[in-house]
Scaffold this motif. Sequence first.
Motif, PDB file in Angstrom:
ATOM      1  N   MET A 269     -22.444  53.352 -11.959  1.00 50.71           N
ATOM      2  CA  MET A 269     -23.332  54.449 -12.327  1.00 50.71           C
ATOM      3  C   MET A 269     -24.784  54.002 -12.387  1.00 50.71           C
ATOM      4  N   VAL A 270     -25.036  52.788 -12.907  1.00 50.93           N
ATOM      5  CA  VAL A 270     -26.407  52.282 -12.984  1.00 50.93           C
ATOM      6  C   VAL A 270     -26.975  52.055 -11.591  1.00 50.93           C
ATOM      7  N   LEU A 271     -26.181  51.453 -10.707  1.00 53.51           N
ATOM      8  CA  LEU A 271     -26.652  51.204  -9.343  1.00 53.51           C
ATOM      9  C   LEU A 271     -26.929  52.514  -8.615  1.00 53.51           C
ATOM     10  N   LEU A 272     -26.089  53.513  -8.831  1.00 51.54           N
ATOM     11  CA  LEU A 272     -26.319  54.814  -8.210  1.00 51.54           C
ATOM     12  C   LEU A 272     -27.570  55.482  -8.773  1.00 51.54           C
ATOM     13  N   THR A 273     -27.776  55.346 -10.070  1.00 50.31           N
ATOM     14  CA  THR A 273     -28.970  55.926 -10.688  1.00 50.31           C
ATOM     15  C   THR A 273     -30.239  55.277 -10.144  1.00 50.31           C
ATOM     16  N   LEU A 274     -30.226  53.967  -9.985  1.00 53.29           N
ATOM     17  CA  LEU A 274     -31.399  53.273  -9.437  1.00 53.29           C
ATOM     18  C   LEU A 274     -31.665  53.714  -8.000  1.00 53.29           C
ATOM     19  N   ALA A 275     -30.599  53.880  -7.209  1.00 49.68           N
ATOM     20  CA  ALA A 275     -30.781  54.340  -5.839  1.00 49.68           C
ATOM     21  C   ALA A 275     -31.365  55.745  -5.806  1.00 49.68           C
ATOM     22  N   ARG A 276     -30.892  56.615  -6.713  1.00 50.52           N
ATOM     23  CA  ARG A 276     -31.442  57.968  -6.762  1.00 50.52           C
ATOM     24  C   ARG A 276     -32.893  57.948  -7.195  1.00 50.52           C
ATOM     25  N   TRP A 277     -33.229  57.117  -8.156  1.00 52.75           N
ATOM     26  CA  TRP A 277     -34.603  57.046  -8.657  1.00 52.75           C
ATOM     27  C   TRP A 277     -35.569  56.632  -7.546  1.00 52.75           C
ATOM     28  N   ARG A 278     -35.117  55.725  -6.685  1.00 52.87           N
ATOM     29  CA  ARG A 278     -35.983  55.285  -5.585  1.00 52.87           C
ATOM     30  C   ARG A 278     -36.125  56.343  -4.502  1.00 52.87           C
ATOM     31  N   GLU A 279     -35.110  57.172  -4.339  1.00 52.21           N
ATOM     32  CA  GLU A 279     -35.103  58.102  -3.227  1.00 52.21           C
ATOM     33  C   GLU A 279     -35.646  59.488  -3.580  1.00 52.21           C
ATOM     34  N   GLU A 280     -35.632  59.866  -4.880  1.00 52.00           N
ATOM     35  CA  GLU A 280     -36.054  61.206  -5.264  1.00 52.00           C
ATOM     36  C   GLU A 280     -37.558  61.274  -5.496  1.00 52.00           C
ATOM     37  N   PRO A 281     -38.132  62.475  -5.426  1.00 55.68           N
ATOM     38  CA  PRO A 281     -39.568  62.642  -5.727  1.00 55.68           C
ATOM     39  C   PRO A 281     -39.871  62.250  -7.160  1.00 55.68           C
ATOM     40  N   ALA A 282     -41.112  61.839  -7.379  1.00 55.15           N
ATOM     41  CA  ALA A 282     -41.532  61.436  -8.716  1.00 55.15           C
ATOM     42  C   ALA A 282     -41.537  62.629  -9.658  1.00 55.15           C
ATOM     43  N   VAL A 283     -41.380  62.343 -10.943  1.00 49.60           N
ATOM     44  CA  VAL A 283     -41.344  63.415 -11.937  1.00 49.60           C
ATOM     45  C   VAL A 283     -42.696  63.602 -12.624  1.00 49.60           C
ATOM     46  N   ARG A 284     -43.568  62.632 -12.502  1.00 51.88           N
ATOM     47  CA  ARG A 284     -44.848  62.706 -13.194  1.00 51.88           C
ATOM     48  C   ARG A 284     -45.671  63.886 -12.666  1.00 51.88           C
ATOM     49  N   GLY A 285     -46.212  64.646 -13.607  1.00 52.60           N
ATOM     50  CA  GLY A 285     -47.066  65.768 -13.251  1.00 52.60           C
ATOM     51  C   GLY A 285     -46.339  67.060 -12.959  1.00 52.60           C
ATOM     52  N   ARG A 286     -45.028  67.062 -12.975  1.00 50.74           N
ATOM     53  CA  ARG A 286     -44.272  68.278 -12.688  1.00 50.74           C
ATOM     54  C   ARG A 286     -44.148  69.119 -13.949  1.00 50.74           C
ATOM     55  N   PRO A 287     -44.122  70.454 -13.842  1.00 47.76           N
ATOM     56  CA  PRO A 287     -43.976  71.334 -15.009  1.00 47.76           C
ATOM     57  C   PRO A 287     -42.682  71.054 -15.761  1.00 47.76           C
ATOM     58  N   ARG A 288     -42.734  71.209 -17.086  1.00 44.00           N
ATOM     59  CA  ARG A 288     -41.569  70.890 -17.910  1.00 44.00           C
ATOM     60  C   ARG A 288     -40.368  71.756 -17.569  1.00 44.00           C
ATOM     61  N   ARG A 289     -40.602  73.042 -17.335  1.00 51.58           N
ATOM     62  CA  ARG A 289     -39.477  73.920 -17.023  1.00 51.58           C
ATOM     63  C   ARG A 289     -38.830  73.526 -15.705  1.00 51.58           C
ATOM     64  N   GLU A 290     -39.656  73.138 -14.737  1.00 47.04           N
ATOM     65  CA  GLU A 290     -39.110  72.687 -13.459  1.00 47.04           C
ATOM     66  C   GLU A 290     -38.255  71.444 -13.639  1.00 47.04           C
ATOM     67  N   LEU A 291     -38.719  70.501 -14.471  1.00 47.85           N
ATOM     68  CA  LEU A 291     -37.951  69.288 -14.729  1.00 47.85           C
ATOM     69  C   LEU A 291     -36.669  69.596 -15.499  1.00 47.85           C
ATOM     70  N   PHE A 292     -36.746  70.549 -16.414  1.00 48.09           N
ATOM     71  CA  PHE A 292     -35.561  70.947 -17.181  1.00 48.09           C
ATOM     72  C   PHE A 292     -34.476  71.481 -16.247  1.00 48.09           C
ATOM     73  N   VAL A 293     -34.892  72.357 -15.326  1.00 47.25           N
ATOM     74  CA  VAL A 293     -33.923  72.921 -14.381  1.00 47.25           C
ATOM     75  C   VAL A 293     -33.410  71.839 -13.438  1.00 47.25           C
ATOM     76  N   ARG A 294     -34.273  70.955 -13.024  1.00 50.16           N
ATOM     77  CA  ARG A 294     -33.898  69.907 -12.083  1.00 50.16           C
ATOM     78  C   ARG A 294     -32.878  68.936 -12.682  1.00 50.16           C
ATOM     79  N   PHE A 295     -33.050  68.627 -13.951  1.00 50.21           N
ATOM     80  CA  PHE A 295     -32.167  67.666 -14.621  1.00 50.21           C
ATOM     81  C   PHE A 295     -31.275  68.345 -15.667  1.00 50.21           C
ATOM     82  N   ARG A 296     -30.965  69.604 -15.453  1.00 51.87           N
ATOM     83  CA  ARG A 296     -30.233  70.369 -16.466  1.00 51.87           C
ATOM     84  C   ARG A 296     -28.845  69.788 -16.739  1.00 51.87           C
TER      85      ARG A 296
END
Length: 585
Positions: A269-296
Amino acid sequence: MNTRDKVERWAPLVAGLLFVIPVLAARYPPMTDLALHEAVVAVLRHFDDPKYFAPGLYRYNLGHPNQLFYFIAWPLSYLVGTSWAMKLVVAGTQMGLFLAGARLARYFGTPRWTALLVGLLGLGWFFYWGLIANLLGLAIFLTVLPTLDRFVTSPTPRRAAAAFGILLLLYGAHESLMVCAAFMIALFALGHPLPTRAFVLRLAPPVAMFGVTLLQIWWGQRLRAPYNQAVGTTFDPIGYKVSTISGVLFAGYEPYVRNLMLLLVLMAMVLLTLARWREEPAVRGRPRRELFVRFRFEIFAASLFALYLTMPMTVNGATLFYQRFFPPSYAILAVALAPRGAPSPAWRVPRLICLVAPLASLAIAWPSFVESHVMARDIEALAELTEYNSATALVDVGTTPTLRLFSASTFEGHVLAMRGGRTLFDFTRSPIAPAFMNPAYAWDEPWGRLQYKPIFIRPEHDCDYFRYVYFHSAGADLHRLAIAAMEPDARLVGTRGEWSLFESKHLKHGVLSPDGHLPYPRPHTLRKKMKDVLRKVNGEAIPAETPQEPPPGWVGQPLALPDPGDDPGPPEALPDGGVTGGDAG
């Protein structure tokens, strides 16, 4: 489709089939509470057959939560018998976990082999405790998550009705999974504009389900026996909950194997999470509601873990309560944390772990299947020597062997399924069981006295009520002591493997007799009698009996009673025997 894609596509199905094979091959699965559930199914199956059950001993009790499993096994039992009905439902549920994990992975867009991490729960803590209603509910819960998520995303009256129907289905499977689903709907609704008609529509199913739950609680309180009402609310320390996470998921030989299993899946699970973190768009600067829905879903899983840390151990008569919330949290995270999109070289190690983990789980489980098969074969052979529609008690004494992940103390439910009658302990006494023991014949006195330590059975008194007593121990010496200790009150019918069967010599009451009272002076317990036999063998003196406080209403001087070792307390020469602490759910 290349070879790797074919392996990923078929891996959940193949792993599910591997998990199903030992369940179907063994005479009985190594699931502690399963036999207690089988007793309920047997009552439903033979309800109107006086050969099995005296008319009036049980009654129907339909409409409560956690009954879906029974309504699946009940009709199956007419075709294949109760034992095979139980095994088929267990096997189908195990397969369902793998397929539900694959469906969830497809919905998230994550690799299908993450479903193998979900399917591991099919041979985990729920399995060995025999919490089949939880396993069934978890498989359904994971299957319907995409449907509930679509409802929250785009609510309509038709989808709201469907969501309410799903909550009712989960309520029938297991109430805790319904709570999880209702909580998810309410949580996900916060990711959308609040003061709108759509928001009210989103909340309508969980609010309506809350009303149904309150109605059932009010209704069910009428059926709770005094011993059930006496179960208070208790909490385990958070540190203990954290330290036992591996056991709540996978069980295993304490403490190393289960911890190694947890380490294995966490690595993936940790290795998969690290791979996702490298491949997904950054979260900094995104609206809170958008992040809530994205990581719901990740937020929801974290919330379930918080419930695991804060919920009580016992509540409203149920035990093992908080443990029910972590497996669904883990199952969602195992799939949701994985990366989306095309495979990359970073996925190779976690993919290999996902493929190896089910094989490791099977290797851990196999010795328990062998043990359970042999124990079921032996007790069935003895049960064939008994009369139908009799009262039966089971005494389990001694330390559980290391390679055994289940308890033998509940096999009396399997005996009831074979021969009918009544037992000291099974789930027909649960207020939510669809077949419920008539309170007029409940025998609360011996149940309350012996439910946790049947070794304190008093043969001189209890053999007036229980025609048969099954004695279980892995130690042959304890069987010899029990045979000598039971001799004045019960004859040995036979011994097979780890089981000895005794029949009362002075049965006075039938299965429809009212509850009795323990006489004064109290007769000796089986443990006391076995200890005295051991003392004689060793040439030791038997302690003199001393007067004890008489019961209320006694007139006259206190009478001589057994020594203090005859009452519940720390064991001395002999180990204690007890039964499972689970409940009907």
